[in-house]
Design a protein around this motif. Structure first.
Motif, PDB file in Angstrom:
ATOM      1  N   GLU A 121       1.099  -1.333  -0.257  1.00 38.93           N
ATOM      2  CA  GLU A 121      -0.050  -0.256   0.077  1.00 38.93           C
ATOM      3  C   GLU A 121       1.046   1.773   0.196  1.00 38.93           C
ATOM      4  OE1 GLU A 121      -4.105   0.621   1.977  1.00 38.93           O
ATOM      5  OE2 GLU A 121      -3.782  -1.340   3.077  1.00 38.93           O
ATOM      6  N   PHE A 122       1.991   0.526  -0.322  1.00 43.22           N
ATOM      7  CA  PHE A 122       2.922   2.220  -0.189  1.00 43.22           C
ATOM      8  C   PHE A 122       2.632   3.460  -1.325  1.00 43.22           C
ATOM      9  CE2 PHE A 122       6.793   4.639  -1.348  1.00 43.22           C
ATOM     10  CZ  PHE A 122       7.211   5.279  -0.011  1.00 43.22           C
ATOM     11  N   SER A 123       3.018   2.721  -2.665  1.00 37.56           N
ATOM     12  CA  SER A 123       2.291   3.566  -3.259  1.00 37.56           C
ATOM     13  C   SER A 123       0.964   4.600  -2.913  1.00 37.56           C
ATOM     14  CB  SER A 123       2.447   3.285  -5.181  1.00 37.56           C
ATOM     15  OG  SER A 123       3.310   2.579  -5.294  1.00 37.56           O
ATOM     16  N   ARG A 124       0.358   4.001  -2.671  1.00 34.24           N
ATOM     17  CA  ARG A 124      -1.413   4.733  -2.342  1.00 34.24           C
ATOM     18  C   ARG A 124      -0.752   5.434  -1.352  1.00 34.24           C
ATOM     19  NH1 ARG A 124      -5.240   4.809   1.023  1.00 34.24           N
ATOM     20  NH2 ARG A 124      -4.327   2.783   2.254  1.00 34.24           N
ATOM     21  N   ILE A 125      -0.482   4.819  -0.116  1.00 30.35           N
ATOM     22  CA  ILE A 125      -0.190   6.419   0.746  1.00 30.35           C
ATOM     23  C   ILE A 125       0.673   7.133   0.538  1.00 30.35           C
ATOM     24  CG2 ILE A 125       0.603   6.147   3.234  1.00 30.35           C
ATOM     25  CD1 ILE A 125      -0.672   3.746   3.493  1.00 30.35           C
ATOM     26  N   ARG A 126       1.284   6.717  -0.049  1.00 36.25           N
ATOM     27  CA  ARG A 126       2.818   7.953  -0.443  1.00 36.25           C
ATOM     28  C   ARG A 126       1.796   9.563  -1.759  1.00 36.25           C
ATOM     29  NH1 ARG A 126       5.621   9.894  -4.732  1.00 36.25           N
ATOM     30  NH2 ARG A 126       7.414  10.786  -4.731  1.00 36.25           N
ATOM     31  N   ASP A 127       1.457   8.739  -2.799  1.00 36.57           N
ATOM     32  CA  ASP A 127       0.752   9.341  -3.478  1.00 36.57           C
ATOM     33  C   ASP A 127      -0.495  10.417  -2.817  1.00 36.57           C
ATOM     34  OD1 ASP A 127       1.637   8.231  -5.445  1.00 36.57           O
ATOM     35  OD2 ASP A 127       0.245   6.975  -6.226  1.00 36.57           O
ATOM     36  N   LYS A 128      -1.297   9.643  -2.160  1.00 41.41           N
ATOM     37  CA  LYS A 128      -1.781  10.715  -0.815  1.00 41.41           C
ATOM     38  C   LYS A 128      -1.489  11.637  -0.812  1.00 41.41           C
ATOM     39  CE  LYS A 128      -5.542  10.405   3.099  1.00 41.41           C
ATOM     40  NZ  LYS A 128      -6.531   9.404   3.425  1.00 41.41           N
ATOM     41  N   PHE A 129      -0.626  11.088   0.246  1.00 43.77           N
ATOM     42  CA  PHE A 129       0.982  12.082   1.069  1.00 43.77           C
ATOM     43  C   PHE A 129       0.883  13.086   0.785  1.00 43.77           C
ATOM     44  CE2 PHE A 129       5.051  13.500   3.055  1.00 43.77           C
ATOM     45  CZ  PHE A 129       4.428  13.836   3.563  1.00 43.77           C
ATOM     46  N   GLU A 130       1.940  13.236  -0.457  1.00 39.75           N
ATOM     47  CA  GLU A 130       2.278  13.733  -1.702  1.00 39.75           C
ATOM     48  C   GLU A 130       1.323  14.907  -1.887  1.00 39.75           C
ATOM     49  OE1 GLU A 130       4.002  15.055  -5.768  1.00 39.75           O
ATOM     50  OE2 GLU A 130       4.184  12.428  -5.105  1.00 39.75           O
ATOM     51  N   ALA A 131      -0.221  14.721  -2.241  1.00 32.96           N
ATOM     52  CA  ALA A 131      -0.600  15.855  -2.636  1.00 32.96           C
ATOM     53  C   ALA A 131      -1.373  17.206  -1.541  1.00 32.96           C
ATOM     54  CB  ALA A 131      -1.922  14.685  -2.963  1.00 32.96           C
ATOM     55  N   GLN A 132      -1.730  16.125  -0.334  1.00 33.09           N
ATOM     56  CA  GLN A 132      -1.432  16.524   0.896  1.00 33.09           C
ATOM     57  C   GLN A 132      -0.631  17.424   0.790  1.00 33.09           C
ATOM     58  OE1 GLN A 132      -2.682  14.723   4.439  1.00 33.09           O
ATOM     59  NE2 GLN A 132      -4.414  13.905   3.911  1.00 33.09           N
ATOM     60  N   VAL A 133       0.673  17.226   0.279  1.00 30.64           N
ATOM     61  CA  VAL A 133       1.838  18.596   0.936  1.00 30.64           C
ATOM     62  C   VAL A 133       1.126  19.154   0.277  1.00 30.64           C
ATOM     63  CG1 VAL A 133       3.931  19.175   0.587  1.00 30.64           C
ATOM     64  CG2 VAL A 133       3.238  17.049   2.071  1.00 30.64           C
TER      65      VAL A 133
END
Length: 309
Positions: A277-289
């Motif tokens: 699930e790393f890619s999903r969470i990383r993408d979500k994190f990047e969007a929030q940043v």
């Protein structure tokens, strides 16, 4: 049809804007007695709002090509900034006796604009510098990372499975630095050296039996995110708000530390089933940043609160 209409409207608006803009500027100059640079410097809030406004003015745009060359060479200094301010004041015929604070404000903005660009060049140089096991400095930094993260465990050899204890993929960390070069190592080392408790806290959480991840590998991935935000210009708001002086590499490291610690918090909140699930969470994190960085007041501080592992 709708797309065509919108495109035509856009073309008409751009045409009208470029015809009307000089007239508006002239009218404002006549009514306020201030040039566009002065209106921005006096009218915008200090930090990203003011600096980005200054950067968009024609006067500064004209200086960009020459100064950018100095940034790429990493030879920009405060003396050159003073010269640019002096030249602008003379060309725009600004009365420095009547506007005593203008030169200082403009100087701060230019320091941030070109300091950011010089920082980008410096970070790029670090990324391009490949990890070299024959380089004593590289080896010393890698050893220092181990000692800071695992103070109670002796490193048995340079190439050993022990490196996996702090999240490297194999027996030799060198292979994991290929994408981000020495920049990835220096980010990890800065986190471990200047925010030791926070770094060890994140490492401990990364070893969780259910929600664990590879600390060093994720750290290098966060280096890539921080690097991308810097090079794209998305992180300008943070860096413009972070310092009035020339930005040093330390500012980028601090930005990285905030991102890594914040990512760890999101990872725990998401409660992933596994590392897939790393890619999903990383993408979500990047969007929030990126969303946070759109706020002209954005400033990411390293005030870490250490919760339970």
């Amino acid at each position: 049809m709708l797309r065509l209409s919108l495109r035509m409207f856009g073309l008409v608006w751009v045409t009208v804007y470029w015809w009307v803009r000089p007239m508006v500027k002239w009218l404002l100059r006549r009514t306020t007695g201030l040039c566009e640079l002065q209106r921005v410097c006096y009218g915008e809030q200090r930090g990203a709002q003011r600096t980005q406004g200054v950067g968009r003015t024609p006067e500064i745009q004209k200086c960009m090509k020459y100064i950018d060359g100095k940034c790429q060479e990493r030879t920009l200094n405060q003396e050159l900034i003073y010269y640019v301010v002096f030249a602008i004041v003379k060309i725009k015929k600004i009365n420095t006796q009547a506007h005593k604070g203008f030169s200082d404000v403009l100087g701060q903005c230019l320091t941030q604009i070109w300091g950011f660009r010089q920082l980008s060049a410096e970070v790029e140089a670090k990324r391009r510098e490949m990890y070299d096991p024959a380089n004593p400095q590289h080896e010393e930094k890698l050893k220092a990372l181990w000692e800071l993260m695992m103070p109670d465990t002796q490193l048995e050899a340079r190439v050993t499975k022990q490196w996996q204890m702090i999240g490297f993929q194999g027996d030799d960390p060198q292979t994991d630095f290929r994408g981000m070069g020495v920049l990835g190592l220096e980010n990890l080392l800065f986190f471990a050296e200047h925010h030791t408790s926070a770094a060890r806290h994140v490492l401990a959480r990364s070893l969780h039996p259910t929600w664990g991840y590879s600390f060093a590998i994720v750290g290098i991935n966060i280096t890539h995110l921080a690097y991308s935000l810097l090079q794209s210009g998305a992180a300008k708001t943070h860096f413009y708000n972070a310092s009035k002086r020339f930005l040093e590499l330390r500012a980028f490291h601090q930005f990285y530390c905030h991102l890594f610690f914040s990512f760890d918090e999101m990872w725990r909140q998401e409660k992933p089933k596994d590392i897939m699930e790393f890619s999903r969470i990383r993408d979500k994190f990047e969007a929030q940043v990126k969303l946070k960085l759109k706020n002209p007041l954005a400033f990411f501080k390293c005030n870490f609160v250490l919760e339970n592992v």
